[in-house]
Design a protein around this motif. Structure first.
Motif, mmCIF file in Angstrom:
data_model
loop_
_atom_site.group_PDB
_atom_site.id
_atom_site.type_symbol
_atom_site.label_atom_id
_atom_site.label_comp_id
_atom_site.label_asym_id
_atom_site.label_seq_id
_atom_site.Cartn_x
_atom_site.Cartn_y
_atom_site.Cartn_z
ATOM 1 N N LYS A 45 37.995 35.027 34.604
ATOM 2 C CA LYS A 45 37.538 35.302 32.802
ATOM 3 C C LYS A 45 35.342 35.856 33.338
ATOM 4 O O LYS A 45 34.605 36.492 33.049
ATOM 5 C CB LYS A 45 36.885 33.491 32.780
ATOM 6 C CG LYS A 45 38.262 33.314 31.968
ATOM 7 C CD LYS A 45 38.261 31.556 31.737
ATOM 8 C CE LYS A 45 37.395 30.690 32.772
ATOM 9 N NZ LYS A 45 38.610 30.681 34.053
ATOM 10 N N SER A 46 35.170 35.244 34.549
ATOM 11 C CA SER A 46 33.404 35.448 35.275
ATOM 12 C C SER A 46 33.598 36.926 35.384
ATOM 13 O O SER A 46 32.523 37.371 35.076
ATOM 14 C CB SER A 46 33.331 34.737 36.640
ATOM 15 O OG SER A 46 33.210 33.393 35.552
ATOM 16 N N THR A 47 34.447 37.239 36.104
ATOM 17 C CA THR A 47 34.614 38.625 36.294
ATOM 18 C C THR A 47 34.651 39.531 35.569
ATOM 19 O O THR A 47 33.842 40.386 35.657
ATOM 20 C CB THR A 47 36.060 38.998 37.491
ATOM 21 O OG1 THR A 47 36.302 38.040 38.323
ATOM 22 C CG2 THR A 47 35.728 40.252 37.673
ATOM 23 N N LEU A 167 28.072 34.009 27.926
ATOM 24 C CA LEU A 167 27.636 32.260 27.673
ATOM 25 C C LEU A 167 28.710 31.956 28.873
ATOM 26 O O LEU A 167 29.680 31.674 28.354
ATOM 27 C CB LEU A 167 27.259 31.789 27.307
ATOM 28 C CG LEU A 167 26.257 31.896 25.547
ATOM 29 C CD1 LEU A 167 26.686 32.276 24.150
ATOM 30 C CD2 LEU A 167 24.817 30.643 25.890
ATOM 31 N N ASP A 168 28.005 31.837 30.161
ATOM 32 C CA ASP A 168 29.950 31.527 30.766
ATOM 33 C C ASP A 168 29.142 30.270 31.702
ATOM 34 O O ASP A 168 27.916 29.212 31.646
ATOM 35 C CB ASP A 168 29.396 31.661 32.792
ATOM 36 C CG ASP A 168 30.926 32.235 33.251
ATOM 37 O OD1 ASP A 168 31.263 31.351 32.970
ATOM 38 O OD2 ASP A 168 31.381 33.120 34.240
ATOM 39 N N GLU A 169 30.167 29.798 30.725
ATOM 40 C CA GLU A 169 30.467 28.000 31.060
ATOM 41 C C GLU A 169 29.253 26.819 30.753
ATOM 42 O O GLU A 169 28.720 26.823 30.777
ATOM 43 C CB GLU A 169 30.791 27.833 32.220
ATOM 44 C CG GLU A 169 32.490 28.028 32.595
ATOM 45 C CD GLU A 169 33.168 27.060 33.807
ATOM 46 O OE1 GLU A 169 32.895 25.876 34.472
ATOM 47 O OE2 GLU A 169 33.587 27.869 34.662
ATOM 48 N N PRO A 170 28.283 27.216 28.808
ATOM 49 C CA PRO A 170 27.326 26.522 29.134
ATOM 50 C C PRO A 170 27.536 25.125 28.797
ATOM 51 O O PRO A 170 25.813 24.485 29.018
ATOM 52 C CB PRO A 170 26.867 27.710 27.030
ATOM 53 C CG PRO A 170 28.003 27.699 26.976
ATOM 54 C CD PRO A 170 29.473 28.048 28.577
#
Ligand SMILES: Nc1ncnc2c1ncn2[C@@H]1O[C@H](COP(=O)(O)OP(=O)(O)OP(=O)(O)O)[C@@H](O)[C@H]1O
Ligand SMILES: [Mg+2]
Length: 517
Positions: A45-47, A167-170
């Motif tokens: 996901k983050s990648t 937004l990554d795991e906000p």
């Protein structure tokens, strides 16, 4: 003219030396929608989001933003095209004010020379009130809560003209109150026509907030569904490939002797005030005591003092009959205290070390790992292979540097190390922060097993549901004190919430002012 999707990714692939992080990923994000991305730890996901933003170069595939093909783009190109990423940590400069941070790099200038502080402040104020952010432009970052710091990041991205926000795991580090506020903000951004992509592990957030959701697994997309037409159970199955227990069962326990006895413990904070104010707490063998509280009410300090990471100004910590107050962390650890720290980056691991090395961190001086000053590499690797298998760390490779693990796998690594052996006391601070639902099930089951094997467990969590599920007893902290204690299963989240915000109190004096229901 046909309406373009905000984002179109086609066949996006990213290989790392040991992992295929993204495997021919297709992703469409429609204009003006809130699109959630979910998947297990290490799913990619983050990648994928870093590739979209231009922080990571893909090996293959194409990306279109509002119909325009991006070629070899970097973050500054993305920003120019209206794509912004809200970072969670370490991107703002502490001693600067909100306004200074927001305009950093693109300050409005007056007479071509001086930074126009007033214009900057006004624009921050305007953005802030337009989207209900309630931010004071003159406040320094170091004085902000995590939630407000995040809003400063949002304003910063909006200020640069973003109409697509990633937004990554906000919500990972937010209190429940801050999460609701963030959701209001995101909804009002959607109303203004902006597109939002957010990564989360919390399936109820997906159902509540998202229009559509894309599920990733092992670097691939397993599907995109409408949030209104799915359930947490179905999403869990798509993520993990099996049914997941969304809540484990806590069986009965018969606690034994007191393992941890904290009495009248106090600690002084930076400003000379009591951050820990005469706290007394007892945890017996075979018992889980959960600490509920809004971040910043002394939980962190309590844990740090017990673990020897911060001095007590008065009071006592006794472990199985021995006074450990203000002893060194290593001594306390060797006496049988395991600790999953809340800040995994700063305290839990050494990013430059390998997974195997991190898995013996704090125990590397023990006889089995070193003899006559020599490290027993084979033994360390064998130990690592066992824990990797038991905890399903990905990739399953002891020689990978910890910095190359996904966020959730870093957390799983720390949990694996601390749960190993038979600690008399397990301190678990935010043990499931950032880990996927399958791993939460595993961590919860493991904590219960450790309890049943006789460990005393001190659980600190911002997740009320986690506290409620696991705790045999619940203590609520507010303003550095324990303001209430309950038997597990005898209290509702609403009641806990009232004590957590100081609206109700058992320890006298505050009821009238707080107006308890
Ligand atoms: N710089 C890197 N070098 C080597 N491998 C990497 C690097 N960055 C990521 N990876 C690997 O790529 C895979 C995907 O990682 P990613 O961070 O995208 O996962 P994620 O879905 O965001 O997981 P999490 O939910 O834990 O945050 C993981 O196996 C990770 O170890
Ligand atoms: Mg991630």
């Amino acid at each position: 003219m046909p309406e373009h999707n905000a984002v179109e990714m086609r066949g996006v692939t990213k290989r790392y030396p040991r992992v295929l992080a993204c495997d021919r990923v297709d992703l469409d994000v429609r204009r003006g929608e809130i699109h959630a991305i979910i998947g297990e730890n290490g799913a990619g996901k983050s990648t994928l989001m870093k590739i979209l933003y231009g922080m990571v170069r893909p090996d293959e595939g194409s990306i279109r933003l509002n119909g325009n093909l991006l070629v070899g783009h970097g973050p500054s190109d993305s920003i120019k095209l209206g794509l912004g990423m809200v970072h969670q940590h370490f991107m703002l400069i502490d001693p600067f004010t909100v306004a200074e941070n927001v305009v950093l790099g693109i300050e409005p200038v007056r007479a071509g020379l001086f930074v126009d502080g007033r214009a900057a402040r006004e624009r921050v104020e305007r953005l802030s009130s337009e989207y209900g952010l309630a931010l004071d432009p003159d406040e320094r970052i170091e004085n902000l809560s995590v939630g407000l710091e995040q809003r400063a990041e949002i304003v910063k991205v909006l200020y640069r003209g973003a109409d697509i926000l990633i937004l990554d795991e906000p919500t990972g580090v937010l209190t429940p109150q801050e999460v609701s506020e963030l959701f209001l903000i995101l909804r009002s951004l959607r109303k203004s026509g902006r597109t939002i992509i957010f990564i989360t592990h919390k399936l109820n957030e997906v159902i509540e907030l998202a229009d559509r959701v894309t599920v990733m697994r092992d670097g691939r997309v397993t599907g995109t569904v409408s949030a209104a037409e799915t359930t947490p159970e179905e999403l869990a199955r798509m993520m993990v490939g099996r049914d997941v227990l969304l809540r484990v069962e806590r069986g009965e326990t018969t606690p034994g002797e007191a393992v941890l006895e904290v009495s009248e413990l106090s600690a002084i904070g930076r400003k000379g005030t009591h951050v820990l104010d005469h706290v007394s707490l007892r945890i017996r063998s075979g018992e889980i005591v959960g600490i509920a509280g809004v971040q910043g009410n002394g939980q962190t300090e309590l844990v740090d003092v017990i673990a020897g990471l911060r001095p007590a100004s008065s009071g006592q910590v006794v472990l199985s009959g021995s006074d450990i107050t203000n002893r060194r962390p290593r001594v306390i650890r060797d006496m049988g205290v395991a600790h999953v720290p809340e800040d995994r980056q700063a305290r839990g691991l050494v990013p430059e070390f390998t997974v195997a090395e991190n898995l013996v961190l704090g125990h590397h001086h023990r006889a089995e790992y070193s003899r006559r000053g020599l490290t027993n590499v084979a033994k360390i690797e064998e130990h690592a292979r066992e824990l990797i298998a038991e905890h399903d760390l990905r990739p399953a490779d002891p020689s990978v540097s910890a910095s190359h693990l996904s966020g959730g796998n870093q957390q799983k690594l720390i949990v694996a190390r601390e749960f190993d052996g038979d600690p008399a006391l397990l301190i678990a601070s935010q043990p499931t922060r950032g880990v996927d639902i399958g791993a939460i099930e595993f961590v919860h089951t493991s904590i219960l097993k450790m309890r049943d094997a006789g460990a005393a467990v001190l659980l600190v969590s911002a997740e009320l549901s986690e506290i409620m599920t696991l705790s045999d007893r619940i203590a609520v902290m507010y303003g550095g004190r324990i303001v209430a204690e309950f038997e597990g299963g005898t209290v509702t989240e609403e009641d806990l919430g009232r004590y957590m915000t100081g609206a109700a109190s058992d320890s006298g004096g505050q009821d009238a002012a707080g107006g308890a229901a």
